[in-house]
Motif scaffolding. Structure first.
Motif, PDB file in Angstrom:
ATOM      1  N   CYS A 229       0.789  -1.232   0.000  1.00  0.00           N
ATOM      2  CA  CYS A 229       0.000   0.000   0.000  1.00  0.00           C
ATOM      3  C   CYS A 229       0.823   1.285   0.000  1.00  0.00           C
ATOM      4  N   SER A 230       2.097   1.207   0.299  1.00  0.00           N
ATOM      5  CA  SER A 230       2.901   2.427   0.444  1.00  0.00           C
ATOM      6  C   SER A 230       3.363   2.921  -0.912  1.00  0.00           C
TER       7      SER A 230
ATOM      8  N   GLU B   1       4.568   5.397  -3.764  1.00  0.00           N
ATOM      9  CA  GLU B   1       5.494   6.520  -3.780  1.00  0.00           C
ATOM     10  C   GLU B   1       5.271   7.358  -5.035  1.00  0.00           C
TER      11      GLU B   1
ATOM     12  N   MET C 180       6.250   9.674  -0.165  1.00  0.00           N
ATOM     13  CA  MET C 180       5.388   8.541   0.135  1.00  0.00           C
ATOM     14  C   MET C 180       3.972   9.068   0.318  1.00  0.00           C
ATOM     15  N   LEU C 181       3.035   8.599  -0.491  1.00  0.00           N
ATOM     16  CA  LEU C 181       1.669   9.114  -0.453  1.00  0.00           C
ATOM     17  C   LEU C 181       0.895   8.507   0.712  1.00  0.00           C
ATOM     18  N   SER C 182       0.210   9.355   1.461  1.00  0.00           N
ATOM     19  CA  SER C 182      -0.635   8.870   2.551  1.00  0.00           C
ATOM     20  C   SER C 182      -1.882   8.206   1.964  1.00  0.00           C
ATOM     21  N   PRO C 183      -2.592   7.394   2.770  1.00  0.00           N
ATOM     22  CA  PRO C 183      -3.852   6.806   2.281  1.00  0.00           C
ATOM     23  C   PRO C 183      -4.821   7.861   1.760  1.00  0.00           C
ATOM     24  N   LEU C 184      -4.915   9.022   2.436  1.00  0.00           N
ATOM     25  CA  LEU C 184      -5.811  10.085   1.976  1.00  0.00           C
ATOM     26  C   LEU C 184      -5.351  10.637   0.637  1.00  0.00           C
ATOM     27  N   GLU C 185      -4.054  10.873   0.489  1.00  0.00           N
ATOM     28  CA  GLU C 185      -3.544  11.400  -0.784  1.00  0.00           C
ATOM     29  C   GLU C 185      -3.801  10.431  -1.932  1.00  0.00           C
ATOM     30  N   GLN C 186      -3.669   9.134  -1.669  1.00  0.00           N
ATOM     31  CA  GLN C 186      -3.960   8.155  -2.706  1.00  0.00           C
ATOM     32  C   GLN C 186      -5.435   8.202  -3.103  1.00  0.00           C
TER      33      GLN C 186
ATOM     34  N   SER D  28      -9.433   1.938  -0.217  1.00  0.00           N
ATOM     35  CA  SER D  28     -10.181   2.298   0.992  1.00  0.00           C
ATOM     36  C   SER D  28     -11.001   1.103   1.473  1.00  0.00           C
TER      37      SER D  28
ATOM     38  N   GLN E 246     -12.071  14.363   2.779  1.00  0.00           N
ATOM     39  CA  GLN E 246     -11.178  14.724   3.916  1.00  0.00           C
ATOM     40  C   GLN E 246     -11.916  14.665   5.240  1.00  0.00           C
TER      41      GLN E 246
END
Length: 384
Positions: free
Chosen positions: A270-271, A273, A300-306, A330, A382
């Protein structure tokens, strides 16, 4: 491929006009960076390769072949994988196109932009309308069913009649894929300075909307599917590569200024980049020669950013965001939990969006105003 023969009046891409290009050095760096980034990723199989720019049709077929060979050595590249080359009409002789086909290219995206010589001069394009027509005809002969045309609308002084006339000419010439882009005035470009300085008029917003709707009606009537905000295809000739962006799949960006989104080795599943390669070609080449890649920025993109990217990109397509794709990013928060059940939410009530068993997607009306819908949708995500 960041190089062009000249800079167009509207262009703010990462492009460079230089007296001479050391193609052997650029090729070696493209090959090395492709190998390095594939090794750093968890990618085992490639579905598509896209050569963009700049003007990649200025590269020799040997450079294209070398990159494809490097990709095929580092990962599985199926024989039927889509391999697209962006091309300008001024660098697409039949002989040259045949060389690209022999190198492994099987789809062409041609920057026609207009079939009117006055408009082409305003845009600072190198080619004439006659040369554009010859280029598309040559490409269709070598890549039948896999030749795409780019067109621009919303030019200063362009009327609705001139736009529809140009589109009729394009429909007589085109293959099975057309991309229509509204001209945007970008800071630092010649065209923006002319408009903002008062030398040229900015087209009214209502006229831009009329141009978009007229184009959509004409293309749908001609058998094209409006499958993405700016893209139309018939006979199933959708761009596999671009769909991978809109579906939030992984991709690796190679070359100066290229962007990538992939999961690095050892980071779980999930991490994801985000990578941006150095913009300036000489600095990028030095970095590749010293460390194997020219990455300028890694985040590294956060879950929210993804999820924000899944939302903003997925809603550009007529298929929208399926429940399955949303669930991949999600697993604990469904589309309904964020955006309300069917019929709820201002966008759904106004007929701009639909949320049903297929997922969340824009209606035809919604696609035309997506940019104005996104801020509220992102706020709701958000908050959730």
């Amino acid at each position: 491929w960041p190089y062009c023969r000249k800079r167009c009046s509207y262009c703010n891409f990462n492009t460079y006009v230089v007296p001479a290009v050391d193609e052997a050095a650029v090729r070696a760096c493209l090959v090395r960076e492709a190998r390095t980034l594939l090794r750093l990723s968890q990618v085992k199989s490639i579905t598509s390769v896209f050569f963009g720019g700049g003007t990649p049709s200025l590269a020799t077929p040997g450079t294209i072949a070398a990159v494809l060979e490097a990709v095929a050595e580092a990962a599985h590249l199926p024989a039927g994988a889509e391999v697209t080359l962006e091309a300008n009409p001024s660098s697409t002789t039949t002989q040259r196109l045949a060389g690209f086909k022999a190198a492994g290219v099987n789809r062409l995206s041609i920057g026609v932009q207009s079939l009117d010589d006055v408009e082409l001069r305003l845009l600072g394009r190198e080619h004439t309308a006659a040369e554009a027509q010859a280029a598309v005809e040559a490409a269709r002969g070598l890549f039948p069913g896999r030749t795409s045309m780019d067109l621009l609308f919303g030019l200063p002084r362009q009327s609705l009649h001139a736009w529809t006339q140009g589109l009729e000419a394009a429909l007589r010439l085109c293959d099975d894929h057309i991309s229509l882009y509204q001209l945007t005035l970008e800071r630092g470009t010649v065209l923006a300075a002319q408009v903002w300085g008062g030398a040229l008029p900015a087209p009214p917003q209502d006229l831009l909307a009329d141009m978009y709707q007229a184009a959509r009606a004409m293309l749908v009537a001609a058998g094209f599917r409006h499958y993405e905000v700016s893209n139309f295809a018939r006979k199933g000739a959708l761009s596999t590569h671009n769909l991978s962006y809109w579906r939030a799949e992984q991709y690796i960006g190679v070359g100066p200024g290229a962007h990538g989104r992939f999961v690095p080795q050892g980071e779980g599943d999930c991490s994801r980049e985000a990578r941006v390669q150095m913009l300036e070609p000489i600095a990028w080449m030095r970095a590749v020669q010293s460390q194997g890649h020219g990455t300028g920025k890694r985040v590294m993109l956060s879950p929210l950013e993804q999820l924000e990217e899944v939302l903003a990109l997925g809603l550009r397509t007529d298929e929208g965001i399926t429940h399955e794709r949303w669930g991949r990013f999600s697993p604990h928060l469904s589309l309904e939990a964020v955006f309300g059940a069917a019929g709820q939410g201002l966008q759904q009530q106004q007929g701009w969006m639909v949320l049903d068993s297929g997922g969340l997607r824009c209606t035809e009306r919604g696609l035309a105003v997506l940019d104005s819908l996104l801020p509220d949708l992102l706020c709701r995500l958000q908050r959730a």
